[in-house]
Design a protein around this motif. Sequence first.
Motif, mmCIF file in Angstrom:
data_model
loop_
_atom_site.group_PDB
_atom_site.id
_atom_site.type_symbol
_atom_site.label_atom_id
_atom_site.label_comp_id
_atom_site.label_asym_id
_atom_site.label_seq_id
_atom_site.Cartn_x
_atom_site.Cartn_y
_atom_site.Cartn_z
ATOM 1 N N ASN A 59 20.473 -8.826 0.046
ATOM 2 C CA ASN A 59 19.376 -7.869 0.196
ATOM 3 C C ASN A 59 19.671 -6.543 -0.510
ATOM 4 O OD1 ASN A 59 16.789 -7.659 0.995
ATOM 5 N ND2 ASN A 59 17.223 -7.183 3.127
ATOM 6 N N ASP A 60 20.503 -6.602 -1.539
ATOM 7 C CA ASP A 60 20.819 -5.439 -2.357
ATOM 8 C C ASP A 60 19.681 -5.230 -3.358
ATOM 9 O OD1 ASP A 60 22.039 -3.422 -3.747
ATOM 10 O OD2 ASP A 60 23.617 -4.670 -4.614
ATOM 11 N N THR A 61 19.362 -3.983 -3.658
ATOM 12 C CA THR A 61 18.240 -3.710 -4.560
ATOM 13 C C THR A 61 18.518 -4.176 -5.985
ATOM 14 O OG1 THR A 61 19.107 -1.483 -4.917
ATOM 15 C CG2 THR A 61 17.391 -1.741 -3.239
ATOM 16 N N SER A 62 19.781 -4.241 -6.370
ATOM 17 C CA SER A 62 20.099 -4.643 -7.734
ATOM 18 C C SER A 62 20.320 -6.151 -7.866
ATOM 19 C CB SER A 62 21.341 -3.909 -8.220
ATOM 20 O OG SER A 62 22.453 -4.275 -7.429
#
Length: 152
Positions: A59-62
């Motif tokens: 669930n990391d933005t990158s």
Amino acid sequence: MSINRIGLKLGAAVIVLMIVILVSSGLAVDRLFTNFYDAQMKDNTQEIAAHFATMAESNDTSSQSMIRAFAKFSDVKVFWLNDEGRILTLPGEKQPNLSFIRSRDTRRLLSGHSVAFQNHDVHGNRFYVVGKPIQIGKTTGSAIYIVSSMKK
């Protein structure tokens, strides 16, 4: 000088037998290497899909941009399914050919199960498709399809 007919017939039979043996051996070796290549390609695609699903679950933005970069490097295509079963595309991307996506596979993915199958396009190109659910907590929030060409 007279030609020995028995020797000529025997020589022709030996040559024909050798040709049959060489052709049969060649086909067997070709099948062996083709099966090995297909098995390796399927294993690699399964591994890539598992890694991408794990990255997406972080669930990391990158993670989405990293997955797309790794997919380009790995020469596979990545398709994201949202929780409603629709394919998500990034802005500026053209809509890809999604004929391989079947509703029963989408339901299976969104219920938390993986899918894997072979498919081909209208041009006869073969692909190996792996779908992995993306778990968010204890529920399946979305899914990812990895498509790898089976062209040698």
